[in-house]
Design an enzyme around this catalytic site. Structure first.
Site, PDB file in Angstrom:
ATOM      1  N   ILE A 139       0.537  -0.603   0.352  1.00  0.00           N
ATOM      2  CA  ILE A 139       0.120   0.295  -0.231  1.00  0.00           C
ATOM      3  C   ILE A 139       0.666   1.552  -0.206  1.00  0.00           C
ATOM      4  O   ILE A 139       1.345   1.583   0.993  1.00  0.00           O
ATOM      5  CB  ILE A 139      -0.862  -0.197   0.969  1.00  0.00           C
ATOM      6  CG1 ILE A 139      -2.091  -1.256   1.433  1.00  0.00           C
ATOM      7  CG2 ILE A 139      -1.609   1.325   1.265  1.00  0.00           C
ATOM      8  CD1 ILE A 139      -2.751  -1.287   1.666  1.00  0.00           C
ATOM      9  N   PRO A 140       0.954   2.129  -0.893  1.00  0.00           N
ATOM     10  CA  PRO A 140       2.482   2.811  -1.293  1.00  0.00           C
ATOM     11  C   PRO A 140       1.920   3.871  -0.345  1.00  0.00           C
ATOM     12  O   PRO A 140       1.893   5.334  -1.068  1.00  0.00           O
ATOM     13  CB  PRO A 140       1.832   3.028  -3.385  1.00  0.00           C
ATOM     14  CG  PRO A 140      -0.108   3.016  -3.203  1.00  0.00           C
ATOM     15  CD  PRO A 140       0.009   2.419  -2.044  1.00  0.00           C
ATOM     16  N   CYS A 141       1.724   4.238   0.561  1.00  0.00           N
ATOM     17  CA  CYS A 141       2.377   5.349   1.543  1.00  0.00           C
ATOM     18  C   CYS A 141       3.396   6.029   1.658  1.00  0.00           C
ATOM     19  O   CYS A 141       2.939   7.235   2.010  1.00  0.00           O
ATOM     20  CB  CYS A 141       1.703   5.057   3.055  1.00  0.00           C
ATOM     21  SG  CYS A 141       2.895   4.015   3.737  1.00  0.00           S
ATOM     22  N   HIS A 142       4.286   6.038   0.490  1.00  0.00           N
ATOM     23  CA  HIS A 142       5.063   6.614   0.029  1.00  0.00           C
ATOM     24  C   HIS A 142       4.258   8.275  -0.818  1.00  0.00           C
ATOM     25  O   HIS A 142       5.267   8.611  -1.529  1.00  0.00           O
ATOM     26  CB  HIS A 142       6.112   6.206  -0.730  1.00  0.00           C
ATOM     27  CG  HIS A 142       5.890   5.097  -1.661  1.00  0.00           C
ATOM     28  ND1 HIS A 142       5.140   3.751  -1.634  1.00  0.00           N
ATOM     29  CD2 HIS A 142       6.452   4.895  -2.882  1.00  0.00           C
ATOM     30  CE1 HIS A 142       5.441   3.577  -2.957  1.00  0.00           C
ATOM     31  NE2 HIS A 142       5.533   4.020  -3.391  1.00  0.00           N
ATOM     32  N   ARG A 143       3.142   7.229  -1.266  1.00  0.00           N
ATOM     33  CA  ARG A 143       2.822   8.030  -1.983  1.00  0.00           C
ATOM     34  C   ARG A 143       2.645   9.347  -1.708  1.00  0.00           C
ATOM     35  O   ARG A 143       1.450  10.572  -2.576  1.00  0.00           O
ATOM     36  CB  ARG A 143       2.021   8.031  -3.231  1.00  0.00           C
ATOM     37  CG  ARG A 143       2.591   6.655  -3.997  1.00  0.00           C
ATOM     38  CD  ARG A 143       2.356   6.216  -5.753  1.00  0.00           C
ATOM     39  NE  ARG A 143       2.730   5.116  -5.969  1.00  0.00           N
ATOM     40  CZ  ARG A 143       2.497   3.953  -6.691  1.00  0.00           C
ATOM     41  NH1 ARG A 143       0.602   3.879  -6.610  1.00  0.00           N
ATOM     42  NH2 ARG A 143       3.240   2.810  -7.069  1.00  0.00           N
TER      43      ARG A 143
END
Length: 184
Positions: A139-143
């Site tokens: 889950i790309p929370c870096h985005r």
DNA sequence: CTTACAAGAATAT
DNA sequence: ATATTCTTGTAAG
């Protein structure tokens, strides 16, 4: 310390260091991802080694393969039905699912995500939900970044967040802010 | 129940 | 760039 029968861990290497995943075999679902910086929180003695999974560890292998791709910045989507969502509260679930909709190579802001969720002023709560993301990278929370295009925070460390975004083709200005022409 | 936070945002200086 | 004020969902007490 009890060791739940159905919980297995698998440790994989990456350019960021060792990343551990926890697999719940009775549900055939992924329970958690531990980034290198979270190794302190990860106790392998709490789980069984996935290497001991006889034959039918194809699901784990598949999970690792997708993880590898994502860690190299390649576009890809981890099957969300393979994640154990029971570990997250309803609001956090909504935040995480919304996060997954941010396209590869694009960023959004905590505030915009809050707005999309119908809680226009809950940017900070969104940040908290992402901070507790059990499935970082997948889950790309870096985005998710700040409205001023600064990075905000990341459980895996800000350098990892920046690197992941760079691998997706994003660039940074001299102040460490994301050079995004528009937000998702 | 009350309180203290957390990976924020908007505004003013 | 820093300070002030406004926020909301959670975990802990």
């Amino acid at each position: 310390m009890k060791k739940p029968q159905a919980f297995y861990y698998f440790s994989m290497k990456s350019e960021f260091g060792e990343i551990a995943i926890v697999w719940r075999h009775d549900k055939k679902k992924l329970m958690r991802v531990f980034l290198p910086s979270q190794h302190r929180l990860f106790k392998s003695s709490d789980y069984k080694d996935a290497a001991s999974l006889k034959g039918n560890n194809s699901a784990v292998r598949k999970a690792c393969k997708i993880m590898d791709m994502l860690l190299e910045g390649k576009p890809g989507m981890f099957p969300l039905e393979m994640l154990d969502w029971s570990v997250a509260y309803p609001f956090q679930r909504r935040v995480l699912r919304m996060e997954c909709r941010i396209p590869h190579g694009m960023v959004s802001t905590y505030g915009r995500l809050a707005h999309k969720l119908g809680h226009a002023r809950a940017a900070r709560a969104v940040g908290t939900a992402l901070a507790r993301n059990p499935f970082p990278v997948i889950i790309p929370c870096h985005r998710a970044i700040r409205a001023d295009r600064s990075l905000g925070g990341y459980a895996g460390g800000l350098s990892m967040k920046q690197r992941l975004l760079e691998l997706e083709g994003l660039q940074f200005d001299r102040y460490g802010r994301v050079m995004a022409e528009r937000f998702w």
